[in-house]
Design a protein around this motif. Structure first.
Motif, PDB file in Angstrom:
ATOM      1  N   ILE A   1     -37.880 -14.636  19.744  1.00 58.84           N
ATOM      2  CA  ILE A   1     -39.327 -14.735  19.989  1.00 58.84           C
ATOM      3  C   ILE A   1     -40.101 -14.418  18.713  1.00 58.84           C
ATOM      4  O   ILE A   1     -41.056 -15.118  18.358  1.00 58.84           O
ATOM      5  N   LEU A   2     -39.672 -13.377  17.997  1.00 57.60           N
ATOM      6  CA  LEU A   2     -40.344 -13.006  16.745  1.00 57.60           C
ATOM      7  C   LEU A   2     -40.154 -14.088  15.682  1.00 57.60           C
ATOM      8  O   LEU A   2     -41.074 -14.376  14.918  1.00 57.60           O
ATOM      9  N   GLY A   3     -38.974 -14.700  15.650  1.00 58.74           N
ATOM     10  CA  GLY A   3     -38.711 -15.777  14.699  1.00 58.74           C
ATOM     11  C   GLY A   3     -39.580 -16.991  14.964  1.00 58.74           C
ATOM     12  O   GLY A   3     -40.090 -17.628  14.037  1.00 58.74           O
ATOM     13  N   GLU A   4     -39.775 -17.321  16.243  1.00 52.24           N
ATOM     14  CA  GLU A   4     -40.619 -18.461  16.602  1.00 52.24           C
ATOM     15  C   GLU A   4     -42.078 -18.222  16.243  1.00 52.24           C
ATOM     16  O   GLU A   4     -42.828 -19.153  16.010  1.00 52.24           O
ATOM     17  N   ASN A   5     -42.475 -16.942  16.190  1.00 43.76           N
ATOM     18  CA  ASN A   5     -43.850 -16.591  15.834  1.00 43.76           C
ATOM     19  C   ASN A   5     -43.980 -16.162  14.375  1.00 43.76           C
ATOM     20  O   ASN A   5     -44.982 -15.552  13.987  1.00 43.76           O
ATOM     21  N   ASP A   6     -42.965 -16.439  13.564  1.00 43.19           N
ATOM     22  CA  ASP A   6     -42.964 -16.189  12.123  1.00 43.19           C
ATOM     23  C   ASP A   6     -43.193 -14.731  11.740  1.00 43.19           C
ATOM     24  O   ASP A   6     -43.792 -14.437  10.701  1.00 43.19           O
ATOM     25  N   LEU A   7     -42.709 -13.800  12.551  1.00 48.48           N
ATOM     26  CA  LEU A   7     -42.805 -12.392  12.193  1.00 48.48           C
ATOM     27  C   LEU A   7     -41.555 -11.918  11.455  1.00 48.48           C
ATOM     28  O   LEU A   7     -41.619 -10.993  10.651  1.00 48.48           O
ATOM     29  N   ILE A   8     -40.435 -12.546  11.730  1.00 49.06           N
ATOM     30  CA  ILE A   8     -39.182 -12.284  11.020  1.00 49.06           C
ATOM     31  C   ILE A   8     -38.510 -13.631  10.788  1.00 49.06           C
ATOM     32  O   ILE A   8     -38.887 -14.621  11.416  1.00 49.06           O
ATOM     33  N   PRO A   9     -37.490 -13.684   9.911  1.00 48.28           N
ATOM     34  CA  PRO A   9     -36.766 -14.955   9.754  1.00 48.28           C
ATOM     35  C   PRO A   9     -36.063 -15.320  11.049  1.00 48.28           C
ATOM     36  O   PRO A   9     -35.569 -14.455  11.762  1.00 48.28           O
ATOM     37  N   MET A  10     -36.033 -16.591  11.349  1.00 47.65           N
ATOM     38  CA  MET A  10     -35.402 -17.068  12.578  1.00 47.65           C
ATOM     39  C   MET A  10     -33.906 -16.746  12.548  1.00 47.65           C
ATOM     40  O   MET A  10     -33.218 -17.080  11.579  1.00 47.65           O
ATOM     41  N   PRO A  11     -33.394 -16.054  13.579  1.00 48.41           N
ATOM     42  CA  PRO A  11     -31.960 -15.733  13.588  1.00 48.41           C
ATOM     43  C   PRO A  11     -31.116 -16.984  13.768  1.00 48.41           C
ATOM     44  O   PRO A  11     -31.549 -17.959  14.383  1.00 48.41           O
ATOM     45  N   ALA A  12     -29.902 -16.953  13.235  1.00 48.52           N
ATOM     46  CA  ALA A  12     -28.988 -18.082  13.359  1.00 48.52           C
ATOM     47  C   ALA A  12     -28.532 -18.218  14.803  1.00 48.52           C
ATOM     48  O   ALA A  12     -28.307 -17.228  15.489  1.00 48.52           O
TER      49      ALA A  12
END
Length: 151
Positions: A75-86
């Motif tokens: 969810i955080l990756g989709e909102n550009d708060l952290i790098p998207m996990p593999a």
């Protein structure tokens, strides 16, 4: 250990989740330190109301050492708060039997290459071994000769 995770709310078959910061020892829906967002999986993905996050607070807690769960990391990756996990790196998720067999086959191929590397190493001692055998053979007559002289 601090975790950024989902806490379930809502009624039966109508889940609504809070994104919370909690100690990993606390129950999933129990005590938490701070609510930093929400997630409503029933809404379409293009709706703005599906996810709400307090970016500043999330960055603060990540800086304090909080680790997001796999779902929250996504969810955080989709909102550009952290790098998207593999994708597919969840060690807790069960691996289907077909994929497990493929990994075992891949694993069986990997040892073949080191075995090929080990073969030249095995050949090297063979070359040294004849030299070692030749030296004792040369020494053996010297030892026998003094014994014959004593007779």
């Amino acid at each position: 250990m601090l975790k950024l995770r989902l806490s379930r709310g809502g009624s039966k078959k109508r889940p609504v989740y809070k994104v919370v910061v909690a100690d990993s020892r606390f129950p999933r829906d129990g005590r938490f330190i701070e609510k930093v967002g929400f997630f409503n999986p029933l809404l379409p993905k293009d709706k703005k109301e599906r996810v709400g996050l307090e970016a500043e607070r999330i960055k603060y807690w990540l800086g304090q050492g909080a680790k997001p769960t796999t779902r929250v990391a996504r969810i955080l990756g989709e909102n550009d708060l952290i790098p998207m996990p593999a994708a597919g790196n969840n060690p807790n998720k069960a691996v289907p039997k077909k994929e497990r067999n493929k990994k075992e086959e891949d694993g069986s191929e990997a040892p073949k290459a080191p075995a090929a590397e080990a073969a030249p190493a095995a050949e090297a001692p063979k070359e040294e071994a004849p030299k070692a055998e030749a030296a004792p053979a040369a020494e053996a007559p010297k030892e026998e000769a003094p014994a014959e002289e004593k007779k």
